[in-house]
Scaffold this motif. Sequence first.
Motif, mmCIF file in Angstrom:
data_model
loop_
_atom_site.group_PDB
_atom_site.id
_atom_site.type_symbol
_atom_site.label_atom_id
_atom_site.label_comp_id
_atom_site.label_asym_id
_atom_site.label_seq_id
_atom_site.Cartn_x
_atom_site.Cartn_y
_atom_site.Cartn_z
ATOM 1 N N SER A 79 41.163 45.761 51.086
ATOM 2 C CA SER A 79 40.424 46.481 52.596
ATOM 3 C C SER A 79 40.120 47.621 52.558
ATOM 4 O O SER A 79 39.174 47.930 53.283
ATOM 5 C CB SER A 79 42.386 46.822 52.764
ATOM 6 O OG SER A 79 42.579 45.338 52.945
ATOM 7 N N SER A 80 40.702 48.857 51.356
ATOM 8 C CA SER A 80 39.672 49.794 51.488
ATOM 9 C C SER A 80 38.359 50.231 51.194
ATOM 10 O O SER A 80 37.317 51.007 51.543
ATOM 11 C CB SER A 80 39.880 50.447 50.227
ATOM 12 O OG SER A 80 40.123 50.445 48.901
ATOM 13 N N THR A 81 37.386 49.083 50.333
ATOM 14 C CA THR A 81 36.853 48.938 50.255
ATOM 15 C C THR A 81 35.267 48.225 51.178
ATOM 16 O O THR A 81 34.385 48.353 51.659
ATOM 17 C CB THR A 81 35.835 47.911 48.316
ATOM 18 O OG1 THR A 81 36.057 46.649 49.139
ATOM 19 C CG2 THR A 81 35.809 48.316 47.597
ATOM 20 N N CYS A 102 46.131 40.911 61.344
ATOM 21 C CA CYS A 102 47.106 39.773 60.861
ATOM 22 C C CYS A 102 48.676 39.853 59.481
ATOM 23 O O CYS A 102 49.516 39.058 60.220
ATOM 24 C CB CYS A 102 46.176 39.161 59.505
ATOM 25 S SG CYS A 102 44.820 38.351 60.695
ATOM 26 N N LEU A 103 48.146 40.653 59.336
ATOM 27 C CA LEU A 103 50.182 41.216 58.550
ATOM 28 C C LEU A 103 50.900 42.007 59.602
ATOM 29 O O LEU A 103 51.952 40.738 59.392
ATOM 30 C CB LEU A 103 49.856 42.217 57.964
ATOM 31 C CG LEU A 103 48.553 42.350 56.602
ATOM 32 C CD1 LEU A 103 48.230 43.636 55.676
ATOM 33 C CD2 LEU A 103 49.232 41.372 54.932
ATOM 34 N N ILE A 104 50.778 42.231 59.934
ATOM 35 C CA ILE A 104 51.658 42.367 61.749
ATOM 36 C C ILE A 104 52.797 41.370 62.344
ATOM 37 O O ILE A 104 53.880 40.924 62.047
ATOM 38 C CB ILE A 104 51.478 42.833 62.173
ATOM 39 C CG1 ILE A 104 51.271 44.685 61.830
ATOM 40 C CG2 ILE A 104 52.447 43.567 63.481
ATOM 41 C CD1 ILE A 104 50.041 45.605 62.754
ATOM 42 N N GLN A 105 51.095 40.529 62.851
ATOM 43 C CA GLN A 105 52.122 39.170 63.221
ATOM 44 C C GLN A 105 52.565 38.161 61.973
ATOM 45 O O GLN A 105 53.741 37.896 62.135
ATOM 46 C CB GLN A 105 50.320 38.185 63.553
ATOM 47 C CG GLN A 105 50.209 38.225 64.277
ATOM 48 C CD GLN A 105 50.697 39.045 66.089
ATOM 49 O OE1 GLN A 105 51.197 37.992 66.051
ATOM 50 N NE2 GLN A 105 50.268 39.919 66.778
ATOM 51 N N GLN A 106 52.597 38.174 60.482
ATOM 52 C CA GLN A 106 53.062 37.740 59.718
ATOM 53 C C GLN A 106 54.692 37.611 59.506
ATOM 54 O O GLN A 106 55.085 37.326 59.134
ATOM 55 C CB GLN A 106 52.095 37.942 58.706
ATOM 56 C CG GLN A 106 53.149 36.846 57.568
ATOM 57 C CD GLN A 106 52.286 35.548 56.581
ATOM 58 O OE1 GLN A 106 50.937 35.930 56.908
ATOM 59 N NE2 GLN A 106 52.936 34.918 57.161
ATOM 60 N N SER A 152 46.767 54.042 52.213
ATOM 61 C CA SER A 152 44.819 55.038 52.184
ATOM 62 C C SER A 152 44.473 55.536 53.314
ATOM 63 O O SER A 152 43.613 55.704 53.551
ATOM 64 C CB SER A 152 44.254 53.975 51.218
ATOM 65 O OG SER A 152 44.454 52.721 51.708
ATOM 66 N N GLY A 153 45.919 55.614 54.244
ATOM 67 C CA GLY A 153 45.885 55.768 55.065
ATOM 68 C C GLY A 153 44.903 54.916 57.044
ATOM 69 O O GLY A 153 44.141 55.446 57.653
ATOM 70 N N GLY A 154 45.388 53.865 56.368
ATOM 71 C CA GLY A 154 44.372 53.005 57.243
ATOM 72 C C GLY A 154 45.265 51.951 58.064
ATOM 73 O O GLY A 154 44.840 51.472 59.440
ATOM 74 N N LEU A 155 46.927 53.111 58.316
ATOM 75 C CA LEU A 155 47.039 52.912 59.850
ATOM 76 C C LEU A 155 47.434 53.746 60.343
ATOM 77 O O LEU A 155 48.184 54.065 61.993
ATOM 78 C CB LEU A 155 48.193 52.767 59.581
ATOM 79 C CG LEU A 155 49.033 50.983 58.705
ATOM 80 C CD1 LEU A 155 49.905 50.496 58.034
ATOM 81 C CD2 LEU A 155 47.967 49.761 59.307
ATOM 82 N N ALA A 156 46.636 54.913 60.704
ATOM 83 C CA ALA A 156 47.060 56.493 60.859
ATOM 84 C C ALA A 156 46.591 55.747 62.962
ATOM 85 O O ALA A 156 45.229 54.867 63.370
ATOM 86 C CB ALA A 156 45.932 57.264 61.000
ATOM 87 N N GLY A 170 41.291 43.317 61.111
ATOM 88 C CA GLY A 170 41.516 42.324 61.485
ATOM 89 C C GLY A 170 42.361 41.888 60.474
ATOM 90 O O GLY A 170 43.725 41.575 60.628
ATOM 91 N N THR A 171 42.616 42.534 59.260
ATOM 92 C CA THR A 171 43.880 42.489 58.244
ATOM 93 C C THR A 171 44.918 43.360 58.848
ATOM 94 O O THR A 171 46.157 42.327 57.877
ATOM 95 C CB THR A 171 43.405 42.764 56.658
ATOM 96 O OG1 THR A 171 41.901 42.887 56.627
ATOM 97 C CG2 THR A 171 44.407 42.407 55.467
ATOM 98 N N VAL A 172 44.964 43.861 59.423
ATOM 99 C CA VAL A 172 46.642 44.404 59.614
ATOM 100 C C VAL A 172 47.102 44.057 61.075
ATOM 101 O O VAL A 172 48.030 43.410 60.354
ATOM 102 C CB VAL A 172 45.977 46.362 60.042
ATOM 103 C CG1 VAL A 172 47.034 46.741 60.505
ATOM 104 C CG2 VAL A 172 45.525 47.107 58.853
#
Length: 1239
Positions: free
Chosen positions: A814-816, A827-831, A855-859, A823-825
Amino acid sequence: MSSVSYHISSLLEKMTSTDKDFRFMATNDLMLELQKDSIKLDEESERKVVNMLLRLLEDKNGEVQNLAVKCLAPLVSKVKEPQVEAMVDILCTNMSSDKEQLRDISSMGLKAVIAELPLSASGLSLTASVCKKITSQLIGALGKQEDVSVQLEALDILSDMLGRLGGTLVGFHSTLLSSLLPQLTSSRMAVRKRSILALGQLVPCCSPALFSQLTEHLLKELAKNPQTSLMRTYIQCLATVSRQGGHRVGEHLEKLIPMVVKFTSVEDDELREYCFQAFEAFIRRCPKEMSPHVATVTKLCLKFMTFDPNYNYDDNEEDEDSMDIEDGADEESDDEYSDDDDMSWKVRRSAIKCLEALISTRRDLLLSFYSSICPALLARFKEREENVKADVFAAFSTLLRQTRGGSSHHSLITASSEPGTEEEPAVALLKKEVPVIVKALHKQLKEKSLKSRQGCFCLLTELAYTVPGALEEHISVLIPGIVFSLTDKSTSSTMRIDALSFVHVLLISHNPLAFQPHMQTLLPAILTCVEDTFYKITSEALLVTQQLIKVMRPQGQTTTSLGFDPKPFIQEVFSVTMKRLKATDIDQEVKERAISCMGQMVSHLGDHLGTELQGILGIFLDRLKNEITRLTAVKTLTLISASPQKIDMTSILPEALSVLGSFLRKNQRGLKLSTLACLTALVTHHAASIKPAALEPVLSEIPSLVDESDMHVSQVSITLLTCMAKACPSSLAKISSSVLSGVFKLIHSPLLQGGALLAILDFLQALVVSKATNLGYSQLLKSLMEPFQSPKSSADVLTRQSYHSVARCVAALSSTSPKEMPGTVTCLIQQVKNSSSPESARVLSLLCLGEVGRSGGLAGSKEVQGVILEAFSSANEEIKTAASCALGGMAVGSLNEFLPFMLKEISAQPRRQYLLLHSLKEVISACPASSLSPHVESIWALLFQHCESQEEGTRNLVAECLGKLTLVNPAQLLPRLKQQLKAGSPQTRSTVVTAVKFTIVDHPSPIDPLLKDSIGDFLKTLQDSDINVRRVALVMFNSAAHNKPSLVQGLLRTILPHLYKETKIRKDLIREVEMGPFKHTVDDGLDVRKAAFECMYTLLDSCLEGLDVLQFLDHVEEGLKDHYDIRMLTFLMLARLVSLCPAAVLQRLDRLVEPLKATCTTKVKAGSVKQEFEKQEELRRSAMRAVAALLAVPEVERSPSMAEFANQIRSNADMASIYQSVQGGEAGGLGPTESMDMS
């Protein structure tokens, strides 16, 4: 008549022949027959053979006699008891014969028989009866004063017998003592010396009462002030008895020391020598009991180490800085002065050896040695007698080794150069002495005497190891001496090797720039050695040349520094090394070192080699193809490819890559790893020169290397793939499918962690960025998560570790791809929200959210908090735990957003407290101190609200959080922790002490000096009234002793009494509990005792010098009779102690044998449950390991009780089989290698 008997009888017939050759051949044949295991004799044959051999002992021909004696040894195990006894009878009778030759041959026969007598239980009765026979005969022979040679032989045989079979002669010990003591006054010196040796063999196996009798006798005789020659004998006997009897002398020292001290003032050199030998034996055998007398003995040693009444050193000292020519004249006059009757050198030598014993046994007095012994030894470097000077050097080297304190050489050389490491006081004292040492030694480096020079080099080598860098300003003074030893025609090869190895140590332990001014003088001498005909000198010189190349241009310097120009030396070094590199008919070690040396040359000075370069690379390619030199060649190519000189390797790359590819198939792990490192270096630095086709032989081999059976090879292979993905992405397309399936398998493996996991994360990121394969972000994501999406059955195979590994990989991908992340986040929350998806998928999604958040992706994502709270309410424990991890990870990534939420929830939700504290622990562990600082106060206050929780698990979590939080601001928070000790309940105190345990980390940290000052206050809780507080204090002390011994070393004197107190069984803590019809005993003190014994085990490894081992052993002895868990621990301790300080264990041996014997012989009651049998079996095995460790010490079986126990083990089939299995299959578990997990 059987064929064997027939053959033997025909041999016996030939033995009666008048022809000596017949007799010789027949006896030789008989000897060969007797050496066969299969031979069985009937009674008649036995008798005939024995009689015939005894007759042949009187044969006229000497060769026949010698063969007959050789037949006796194998015969002992082949014939029955009466025959052995008959044989011994006749041999003993012959011993007192008038014929000297018969006496000699019979004594040889007796020695041969004694050496063969069986030690096993089955043969003990024979051994005992034979020994008694021999002993009574020999004691008789000793009484015959008229013939000295009979006495000498008798004493010799007695020594042999006592040495091997002392235990079986217990009944004769007192008779032997009373027969041997009068021999000490014999008029013949030889008789006295042999009697002393025999007494030495008697001492270890005799009873304490007899030992006291012997010591009292010696004291009584010495008190009479006998004539000097008798004094010598008695003092010599005392020294031998101390060496052999070891610790037993301890209790008599108070009377012995004043007596020996008195005799040092008698004007007799030999007597003084024996006095110092006695002191040395006392110091080595009873270091503890000698403590009160150390000062007296040191004073005497210092006085007599300079005792040289017939020679005056003063002239020498005045001319200390005179010219070398005068020195030479002085030496000649030394040689002219030679007094053969002067024995004073023996006194000096024994005094110095005594000092060496003191230095090697009393490391605790090291600092005082620097003020008392060190200057005295330095002053004796001018000693004129070679042997004594060698001992002065040896004693000083021992002082250096003790200062170094047992660290390994090379680790020390690099460690000491690290900034911020604390210097030991002894090292600081030694550094002050360095100029004096160099001044005393540098002139001796040019002496004629090889022994002196060798001693100087060995001592200087030790010095360079002990204080790396300290000789830097003295290099100019030492170089002439080194060059002299390397070039002098009379120098032996050993001397040259010693000089070269000193230069090597000097080069690796000092700054390269310090040697640049001396290259002109040093290099030619070294290169002459490279051309030497002796391979060991060449090999050592090539090792030195490698270091000198680094001196010419230290790595990292492109321009020549400080005006030093390597050009003038390059051609010389090159031609000499090239000659060795081209030669194929030389020793392998020289071949390998020539390759490494030329490799260093190309790496450091490649830009100066011009046209020669391609020729050298060609030779390297040849060496790469040669099986003997290929490993060295691979390492050398690695070095060259990473060289800052940017060496052009195009000419050899295609062929080298194909050869390297073939190495990846080989079944040699070392070669595989070196090859992978080489390939990584080549791809990183020379990608532009590599054609994709050239990489094919390598690529085809890599997929098979990515496998969980060898994680390290997998890690290095994946690192290589990452380099390829970055440098030449097109090459990966062909193998992406085969490699990726292996990588995914590895990600889902329970063994993946650490370096291998990081390598995979790098690889996946490189794949996405370089677009090396047709697999994009979404396909990779799908392959990672697919196994977790299926229903429960197949997901069961997945381990907890694989969930965490996949989550890390998802976050890395995700970080790259920042565009794909939202979109990935989602999907993960839905799951996670979707309650119908499999548990494994929801757990994984939570963990992925945590890692992405880290890595700070959910701020700014508000939805996530709700999802986590919802997961906390789940009925499934796995989901709750995953949510706890996830929240911790998210908070690490965006602290200001998630931390206040977390703290609010901890206060508001007591039922979720444990999970939330886990999240908090994650935050405190992973966040840098700077970002945590603003929140410290609020976290600290919250934690202290919960430190009295009734749940021990919660309290431990709070303690861990407190400990790790203290590391954020130790100066402010550690005193506040200390304050809490005074206030509060036992629960608070135990939480605080456990928190301190988490502030002790195994690497240097800013809190260390503060901890050192205050740890004493925390350890006062060892005296707390609450048993649980005492237990956690012991656990904390154990952690400190294991991870940072320096924190507690100074406090041992005050802590040990409290520690030992906790090892005692307390009756008031043992209670009976009724369980239905049964009564069950519960010991509430067991956990504390166990913690105390664990501390003791740790102290053995980390603080041995601060322990009084005998006092320590008293508590180990108690532990050997304690509960199952504690006995297991003390058996381990005993095995460890045997390897660390055997002398102390020998002192307590008789008391330790009983509990060991009790454990090994105990049987479980017939009706017991299976667990009881297993526990007892494990105990017996553990005890037997300790016994095996004890029996590995040579002196142990001389103790009567231990010898008896050893025989009991041999004769009992059950115990013998345990002993065998412990010694064979689990030999690794003995002594020093036995270890316990103390993490």
